[in-house]
Design a protein around this motif. Structure first.
Motif, PDB file in Angstrom:
ATOM      1  N   ARG A   1       1.423  -3.451 -10.930  1.00  0.00           N
ATOM      2  CA  ARG A   1       2.003  -2.176 -11.344  1.00  0.00           C
ATOM      3  C   ARG A   1       2.254  -1.310 -10.116  1.00  0.00           C
ATOM      4  N   MET A   2       3.154  -0.347 -10.304  1.00  0.00           N
ATOM      5  CA  MET A   2       3.499   0.577  -9.230  1.00  0.00           C
ATOM      6  C   MET A   2       3.712   1.957  -9.850  1.00  0.00           C
TER       7      MET A   2
ATOM      8  N   GLU B   1       0.839  -1.202   0.000  1.00  0.00           N
ATOM      9  CA  GLU B   1       0.000   0.000   0.000  1.00  0.00           C
ATOM     10  C   GLU B   1       0.875   1.253   0.000  1.00  0.00           C
ATOM     11  N   THR B   2       1.925   1.253   0.802  1.00  0.00           N
ATOM     12  CA  THR B   2       2.824   2.404   0.869  1.00  0.00           C
ATOM     13  C   THR B   2       3.419   2.730  -0.497  1.00  0.00           C
ATOM     14  N   LEU B   3       3.800   1.687  -1.250  1.00  0.00           N
ATOM     15  CA  LEU B   3       4.407   1.895  -2.561  1.00  0.00           C
ATOM     16  C   LEU B   3       3.382   2.023  -3.681  1.00  0.00           C
ATOM     17  N   GLY B   4       2.104   1.798  -3.379  1.00  0.00           N
ATOM     18  CA  GLY B   4       1.050   1.901  -4.393  1.00  0.00           C
ATOM     19  C   GLY B   4       0.999   0.717  -5.335  1.00  0.00           C
TER      20      GLY B   4
ATOM     21  N   PRO C   1       7.723  10.676  -6.644  1.00  0.00           N
ATOM     22  CA  PRO C   1       8.812  10.972  -5.709  1.00  0.00           C
ATOM     23  C   PRO C   1       8.862  10.029  -4.503  1.00  0.00           C
ATOM     24  N   LYS C   2       7.751   9.408  -4.152  1.00  0.00           N
ATOM     25  CA  LYS C   2       7.710   8.473  -3.021  1.00  0.00           C
ATOM     26  C   LYS C   2       8.644   7.278  -3.231  1.00  0.00           C
ATOM     27  N   VAL C   3       8.892   6.892  -4.500  1.00  0.00           N
ATOM     28  CA  VAL C   3       9.751   5.738  -4.791  1.00  0.00           C
ATOM     29  C   VAL C   3      11.026   6.147  -5.537  1.00  0.00           C
ATOM     30  N   HIS C   4      11.341   7.443  -5.520  1.00  0.00           N
ATOM     31  CA  HIS C   4      12.551   7.933  -6.194  1.00  0.00           C
ATOM     32  C   HIS C   4      13.784   7.828  -5.313  1.00  0.00           C
ATOM     33  N   GLN C   5      14.936   7.753  -5.963  1.00  0.00           N
ATOM     34  CA  GLN C   5      16.218   8.026  -5.327  1.00  0.00           C
ATOM     35  C   GLN C   5      16.326   9.548  -5.192  1.00  0.00           C
ATOM     36  N   PRO C   6      17.294  10.039  -4.436  1.00  0.00           N
ATOM     37  CA  PRO C   6      17.426  11.494  -4.313  1.00  0.00           C
ATOM     38  C   PRO C   6      17.606  12.228  -5.640  1.00  0.00           C
ATOM     39  N   ASP C   7      18.136  11.562  -6.684  1.00  0.00           N
ATOM     40  CA  ASP C   7      18.322  12.249  -7.967  1.00  0.00           C
ATOM     41  C   ASP C   7      17.109  12.163  -8.889  1.00  0.00           C
TER      42      ASP C   7
ATOM     43  N   LYS D   1      11.530   7.953 -14.491  1.00  0.00           N
ATOM     44  CA  LYS D   1      11.261   9.107 -13.625  1.00  0.00           C
ATOM     45  C   LYS D   1       9.790   9.259 -13.264  1.00  0.00           C
ATOM     46  N   SER D   2       8.892   8.753 -14.127  1.00  0.00           N
ATOM     47  CA  SER D   2       7.457   8.953 -13.886  1.00  0.00           C
ATOM     48  C   SER D   2       6.656   7.866 -14.589  1.00  0.00           C
ATOM     49  N   GLY D   3       5.339   7.927 -14.413  1.00  0.00           N
ATOM     50  CA  GLY D   3       4.446   6.941 -15.027  1.00  0.00           C
ATOM     51  C   GLY D   3       4.255   5.747 -14.116  1.00  0.00           C
TER      52      GLY D   3
END
Length: 141
Positions: free
Chosen positions: A39-40, A22-25, A44-50, A95-97
């Motif tokens: 799917r996920m 649930e946290t990761l969607g 930004p919730k699952v991004h690295q700092p970059d 980065k997205s999607g």
């Protein structure tokens, strides 16, 4: 009584409340006799700092979909499934999607299972290749 595909997907996704999934969607979206797909969202919730998808989030998606696959093809009243080992080779940044993880059985044994998990993006580009081994153990009475 056999339940419909939609009902099983709803049951799988309903147990995600208050979990990492649930946290990761993470949402299971399809299955066949030999595969399961989840799917996920890449936010930004699952991004690295970059600003790109974190490999750990990808591995969590892969382990989730592989464990679910082993789980739904098991007698859940008598057995439970646990992951033994996971490997992940990350091939492309996102980065997205959404990313989609499709787990396919390479070995579907009574005790151990081996799954190939391919993670792709919205355009079906290969993002990661993972392997998961699981074990099916009897529940204690």
């Amino acid at each position: 009584m056999q339940i419909s595909k939609e009902e099983l997907l709803n049951q799988i996704n309903a147990v995600n409340k208050n979990t990492l999934m649930e946290t990761l969607g993470i949402e299971v979206v399809d299955y066949t006799d030999n595969t399961l797909t989840a799917r996920m969202p890449v936010t930004p919730k699952v991004h690295q700092p970059d600003g790109v998808l974190h490999g750990g989030a990808t591995a969590a998606l892969a382990e989730s979909v592989g464990s679910y696959a082993a789980h739904i093809f098991t007698d859940r009243d008598q057995f439970f499934v646990r992951g033994l080992e996971i490997t992940a080779n990350h091939l492309k940044a996102v980065k997205s999607g959404f990313v989609y993880a499709k787990a396919t059985f390479l070995h579907k044994g009574r005790t151990t299972q081996l799954l190939d998990i391919r993670v792709t993006d919205d355009e079906d580009n290969l993002i990661s290749i993972c392997r998961l081994s699981t074990i099916t153990l009897p529940k204690q009475k």
